[in-house]
Design a protein around this motif. Sequence first.
Motif, PDB file in Angstrom:
ATOM      1  N   ARG A 136      -2.790   7.010  -3.543  1.00  0.00           N
ATOM      2  CA  ARG A 136      -3.618   7.037  -2.342  1.00  0.00           C
ATOM      3  C   ARG A 136      -3.026   6.164  -1.234  1.00  0.00           C
ATOM      4  O   ARG A 136      -3.142   6.502  -0.049  1.00  0.00           O
ATOM      5  CB  ARG A 136      -5.052   6.626  -2.707  1.00  0.00           C
ATOM      6  CG  ARG A 136      -5.734   7.729  -3.496  1.00  0.00           C
ATOM      7  CD  ARG A 136      -7.111   7.396  -4.000  1.00  0.00           C
ATOM      8  NE  ARG A 136      -7.697   8.601  -4.595  1.00  0.00           N
ATOM      9  CZ  ARG A 136      -8.830   8.617  -5.295  1.00  0.00           C
ATOM     10  NH1 ARG A 136      -9.512   7.496  -5.500  1.00  0.00           N
ATOM     11  NH2 ARG A 136      -9.282   9.749  -5.796  1.00  0.00           N
ATOM     12  N   SER A 137      -2.375   5.087  -1.607  1.00  0.00           N
ATOM     13  CA  SER A 137      -1.694   4.271  -0.597  1.00  0.00           C
ATOM     14  C   SER A 137      -0.531   5.043   0.013  1.00  0.00           C
ATOM     15  O   SER A 137      -0.346   5.054   1.237  1.00  0.00           O
ATOM     16  CB  SER A 137      -1.198   2.963  -1.225  1.00  0.00           C
ATOM     17  OG  SER A 137      -2.283   2.182  -1.683  1.00  0.00           O
TER      18      SER A 137
ATOM     19  N   GLY B 244      -4.015  12.550  -1.796  1.00  0.00           N
ATOM     20  CA  GLY B 244      -4.809  11.444  -2.312  1.00  0.00           C
ATOM     21  C   GLY B 244      -5.810  11.878  -3.357  1.00  0.00           C
ATOM     22  O   GLY B 244      -6.726  11.128  -3.701  1.00  0.00           O
TER      23      GLY B 244
ATOM     24  N   GLY C 152      -4.341   4.285  -7.288  1.00  0.00           N
ATOM     25  CA  GLY C 152      -4.192   3.438  -6.100  1.00  0.00           C
ATOM     26  C   GLY C 152      -2.838   3.601  -5.446  1.00  0.00           C
ATOM     27  O   GLY C 152      -2.725   3.607  -4.206  1.00  0.00           O
ATOM     28  N   LEU C 153      -1.790   3.743  -6.262  1.00  0.00           N
ATOM     29  CA  LEU C 153      -0.449   3.951  -5.717  1.00  0.00           C
ATOM     30  C   LEU C 153      -0.389   5.251  -4.929  1.00  0.00           C
ATOM     31  O   LEU C 153       0.100   5.283  -3.791  1.00  0.00           O
ATOM     32  CB  LEU C 153       0.571   3.975  -6.863  1.00  0.00           C
ATOM     33  CG  LEU C 153       2.009   4.329  -6.490  1.00  0.00           C
ATOM     34  CD1 LEU C 153       2.585   3.327  -5.489  1.00  0.00           C
ATOM     35  CD2 LEU C 153       2.885   4.412  -7.748  1.00  0.00           C
TER      36      LEU C 153
ATOM     37  N   HIS D 196      -1.640   7.739   2.474  1.00  0.00           N
ATOM     38  CA  HIS D 196      -1.892   7.215   3.820  1.00  0.00           C
ATOM     39  C   HIS D 196      -0.582   6.988   4.571  1.00  0.00           C
ATOM     40  O   HIS D 196      -0.462   7.324   5.757  1.00  0.00           O
ATOM     41  CB  HIS D 196      -2.651   5.889   3.736  1.00  0.00           C
ATOM     42  CG  HIS D 196      -4.124   6.036   3.517  1.00  0.00           C
ATOM     43  ND1 HIS D 196      -4.964   6.608   4.445  1.00  0.00           N
ATOM     44  CD2 HIS D 196      -4.906   5.673   2.465  1.00  0.00           C
ATOM     45  CE1 HIS D 196      -6.198   6.589   3.983  1.00  0.00           C
ATOM     46  NE2 HIS D 196      -6.197   6.040   2.780  1.00  0.00           N
ATOM     47  N   GLU D 197       0.402   6.420   3.892  1.00  0.00           N
ATOM     48  CA  GLU D 197       1.654   6.067   4.552  1.00  0.00           C
ATOM     49  C   GLU D 197       2.472   7.285   4.960  1.00  0.00           C
ATOM     50  O   GLU D 197       3.162   7.264   5.984  1.00  0.00           O
ATOM     51  CB  GLU D 197       2.499   5.182   3.622  1.00  0.00           C
ATOM     52  CG  GLU D 197       1.897   3.805   3.352  1.00  0.00           C
ATOM     53  CD  GLU D 197       2.786   2.961   2.468  1.00  0.00           C
ATOM     54  OE1 GLU D 197       3.970   3.317   2.271  1.00  0.00           O
ATOM     55  OE2 GLU D 197       2.298   1.921   1.952  1.00  0.00           O
TER      56      GLU D 197
END
Length: 235
Positions: free
Chosen positions: A153-154, A222, A150-151, A157-158
């Motif tokens: 993939r976040s 990701g 999750g880290l 995006h950023e």
Amino acid sequence: MSDRSVFVTGGNRGIGLAIARAFAEQGDRVAVSHRDGPAPEGVLGVRCDVTDAASLDAAFAEIERAHGPVDVLVANAGITHDKLAVQMTDQDFTVPLDTNLVGTFRVARRAVPGMLANRWGRMVFVSSVMGTLGSPGQANYAASKSGLIGLARSLAHELGGRGITVNVVAPGFISTDMSAGVSDRRREELISMTALRRAGTPEEVASVVRFLAGEEASYVTGGLIPVGGGLGMGS
């Protein structure tokens, strides 16, 4: 793509050392963090504790003076503290998370400004197939390793708009000092669950990490890449 500034946390042994050597062999300027013992030959060793932000700042400052801003970050530092959940205290649970998950966040956060300035960067987080498969006595470890997905993939995006990719590799049963402590019974069980019916090598993990850090993987971000010989496939 050689002669980049590469930082591998926990790079003085096992999988981390194999990763550091793989980058050094192709001409990159490699730094590794280590908390004890000597640094490997041919790379820059920096004393660093990923649970301590001040220690990280000092390590990055040393790397930046010697090699320039970090272009490639491999967050590999990790620990285990196995215990059945019913016997696990809050501290037993949170200590591995602070190193494996929060420590990775701290390292990534510190690397971001230099990558943003260069509009290019590669981050690879070293997870584990146990992060998705789960394992008896490893609720804390599995939680920390699954959290990396999750880290990553976040962050993907950023940061993707600035040419920075963030990916995760998930090793399976790999022959290292850490896996040497596994009981014979558990070793046989894990091998039997592995499609290739053997343990992997640190070098096999390193080759995937090096690929993700190269231009060949410029459109991969990701991603969760298992390097487990089929252990936990589909999980």
